[in-house]
Design a protein around this motif. Structure first.
Motif, PDB file in Angstrom:
ATOM      1  N   PHE A  41       0.756  -1.210   0.099  1.00  0.00           N
ATOM      2  CA  PHE A  41       0.083   0.103   0.226  1.00  0.00           C
ATOM      3  C   PHE A  41       0.824   1.236   0.088  1.00  0.00           C
ATOM      4  O   PHE A  41       1.960   1.310   0.630  1.00  0.00           O
ATOM      5  CB  PHE A  41      -1.009  -0.044   1.045  1.00  0.00           C
ATOM      6  CG  PHE A  41      -1.953  -1.073   1.145  1.00  0.00           C
ATOM      7  CD1 PHE A  41      -3.142  -0.792   0.167  1.00  0.00           C
ATOM      8  CD2 PHE A  41      -1.943  -2.036   1.905  1.00  0.00           C
ATOM      9  CE1 PHE A  41      -4.075  -1.833   0.136  1.00  0.00           C
ATOM     10  CE2 PHE A  41      -3.004  -3.144   1.891  1.00  0.00           C
ATOM     11  CZ  PHE A  41      -4.252  -3.132   0.909  1.00  0.00           C
ATOM     12  N   ASN A  54      -7.348 -11.873 -12.632  1.00  0.00           N
ATOM     13  CA  ASN A  54      -7.379 -10.930 -11.612  1.00  0.00           C
ATOM     14  C   ASN A  54      -7.916  -9.536 -12.031  1.00  0.00           C
ATOM     15  O   ASN A  54      -7.062  -8.930 -12.916  1.00  0.00           O
ATOM     16  CB  ASN A  54      -6.215 -10.733 -10.466  1.00  0.00           C
ATOM     17  CG  ASN A  54      -6.723 -10.309  -9.477  1.00  0.00           C
ATOM     18  OD1 ASN A  54      -7.193  -9.389  -9.436  1.00  0.00           O
ATOM     19  ND2 ASN A  54      -6.294 -10.912  -8.308  1.00  0.00           N
ATOM     20  N   THR A  61      -7.969  -6.737 -10.725  1.00  0.00           N
ATOM     21  CA  THR A  61      -7.256  -5.727  -9.858  1.00  0.00           C
ATOM     22  C   THR A  61      -5.701  -5.784 -10.392  1.00  0.00           C
ATOM     23  O   THR A  61      -5.029  -4.936  -9.825  1.00  0.00           O
ATOM     24  CB  THR A  61      -7.120  -5.650  -8.495  1.00  0.00           C
ATOM     25  OG1 THR A  61      -6.766  -6.743  -8.152  1.00  0.00           O
ATOM     26  CG2 THR A  61      -8.657  -5.547  -8.017  1.00  0.00           C
ATOM     27  N   LEU A  62      -5.484  -6.382 -11.510  1.00  0.00           N
ATOM     28  CA  LEU A  62      -4.161  -6.422 -12.057  1.00  0.00           C
ATOM     29  C   LEU A  62      -3.917  -5.094 -12.771  1.00  0.00           C
ATOM     30  O   LEU A  62      -4.800  -4.203 -13.294  1.00  0.00           O
ATOM     31  CB  LEU A  62      -3.980  -7.316 -13.082  1.00  0.00           C
ATOM     32  CG  LEU A  62      -2.880  -8.626 -12.780  1.00  0.00           C
ATOM     33  CD1 LEU A  62      -2.743  -9.608 -13.865  1.00  0.00           C
ATOM     34  CD2 LEU A  62      -1.480  -7.916 -12.611  1.00  0.00           C
ATOM     35  N   GLY A  63      -2.252  -4.630 -12.802  1.00  0.00           N
ATOM     36  CA  GLY A  63      -2.054  -3.512 -13.939  1.00  0.00           C
ATOM     37  C   GLY A  63      -2.297  -2.409 -12.949  1.00  0.00           C
ATOM     38  O   GLY A  63      -1.891  -2.392 -11.551  1.00  0.00           O
ATOM     39  N   LYS A  64      -2.175  -1.303 -13.709  1.00  0.00           N
ATOM     40  CA  LYS A  64      -2.008   0.068 -12.889  1.00  0.00           C
ATOM     41  C   LYS A  64      -3.365   0.468 -12.204  1.00  0.00           C
ATOM     42  O   LYS A  64      -4.364   0.130 -12.486  1.00  0.00           O
ATOM     43  CB  LYS A  64      -1.539   1.202 -13.891  1.00  0.00           C
ATOM     44  CG  LYS A  64      -2.585   1.323 -15.075  1.00  0.00           C
ATOM     45  CD  LYS A  64      -2.244   2.455 -15.881  1.00  0.00           C
ATOM     46  CE  LYS A  64      -0.953   2.887 -15.981  1.00  0.00           C
ATOM     47  NZ  LYS A  64      -0.371   3.752 -17.028  1.00  0.00           N
ATOM     48  N   HIS A  94      -6.330   2.713 -11.095  1.00  0.00           N
ATOM     49  CA  HIS A  94      -6.926   3.706 -11.652  1.00  0.00           C
ATOM     50  C   HIS A  94      -7.518   4.724 -10.628  1.00  0.00           C
ATOM     51  O   HIS A  94      -8.753   4.630 -10.196  1.00  0.00           O
ATOM     52  CB  HIS A  94      -8.391   3.017 -12.328  1.00  0.00           C
ATOM     53  CG  HIS A  94      -7.993   1.549 -12.921  1.00  0.00           C
ATOM     54  ND1 HIS A  94      -7.542   1.501 -14.120  1.00  0.00           N
ATOM     55  CD2 HIS A  94      -8.330   0.491 -12.301  1.00  0.00           C
ATOM     56  CE1 HIS A  94      -7.409   0.230 -14.203  1.00  0.00           C
ATOM     57  NE2 HIS A  94      -7.971  -0.463 -13.213  1.00  0.00           N
TER      58      HIS A  94
END
Lengths: 152, 152
Positions: free
Chosen positions: B62, B144, B146-149, B151
């Motif tokens: 986080f 998944n 929530t992968l990647g950059k 938002h």
DNA sequence: CTTGACCCTAAAGTACACTATAGGGTTTAT
DNA sequence: ATAAACCCTATAGTGTACTTTAGGGTCAAG
């Protein structure tokens, strides 16, 4: 048989930018083969799996250099002794278990908040159930040796 | 009754530097009270628990601004509606569960490597059991969302 | 055969999270 | 009372992980 994608297609699928993919190549993390007619990057299915591993690892707090080391376990096996591999994987497993433990504590604490909150349109201050739940556990020290800065 | 520690003592216990603690104050993450005779920072037990929460949260990926938001759930309840709190905690719990899932996959994959490796002083390339374990699962897409950059 | 959507390199710029430096005040032990 | 070990502010510098800019080449459609 081996389907090769261009950088834009890979970026779209992974929800990242093409610049990030080029950056990962410059950092030696993910090196696609180059088409010799156009000079375009071509990513194999294995490259895409490797990318998924990179993105998942990043998500849980591993740095690119740690991820590079993890990837090298499989790709540069001849560079390490079995002993090194065994020690390194052992340490990483401990680190991962510790992260899981921390996340489970956070999940529990947030679930308490979530379940206690009535969800209405009034200020959360008014939500008396939530107020009564000022649980110091959320911040409690779980006595974890891997806390604080990394010792590189 | 309320034991107050100076910055150096807190830093030592948490295995971070005093500069980091001053930085967290400048970022409004952890604001100790100031002694009015010496001008020294004084950290309460709750401050130290909050610091533990910050460090554990950082460890699992986080950012400081996310951590600030998580902390504000408890400290600025009057700034949010119950609905906001319920939605926000719900989303964060999903995110945390997804991180746990990813870590469990990594742990399993590394355990396979760890258990297959003989641990001897020879090159890991020679470790035939390890070679036979070139498991594409480690890199597989867990589908998944929530992968990647992020938002934002 | 050109136009728009893609791809390339090289290099500079940015956001985040510290980390170090300069210059000085406070506390504690001798 | 003085020196070491702490504390303070303000500001500049660093490492990581991208992101943007500038200047071009490639390719499929019309």
């Amino acid at each position: 048989m081996d389907k090769l994608l261009k950088i834009g297609e890979v970026a779209k699928q992974a929800n990242i930018t093409v610049e990030t993919l080029r950056f990962y190549q410059s950092e030696q993390l993910l090196i696609p083969k180059m088409s010799n007619q156009s000079g375009y990057r071509l990513y194999s299915v294995q490259d895409q799996q490797k990318l998924n591993f990179i993105l998942h690892s990043k998500k849980v707090g591993f740095s690119l250099s740690e991820i590079k080391q993890l990837l090298s376990l499989r790709t540069d096996k001849d560079q390490h002794t079995c002993e090194e591999v065994k020690n390194y994987t052992g340490d990483k497993i401990d680190e991962i278990e510790s992260k899981i433990h921390d996340l489970q504590k956070m999940s529990l604490a947030l679930s308490n908040l979530h379940n206690a909150c009535c969800g209405g349109s009034e200020s959360a201050k008014q939500c008396t159930i939530l107020n009564s739940l000022d649980d110091p556990e959320l911040f409690a020290n779980s006595n974890n040796k891997t806390l604080g800065k990394n010792h590189d």
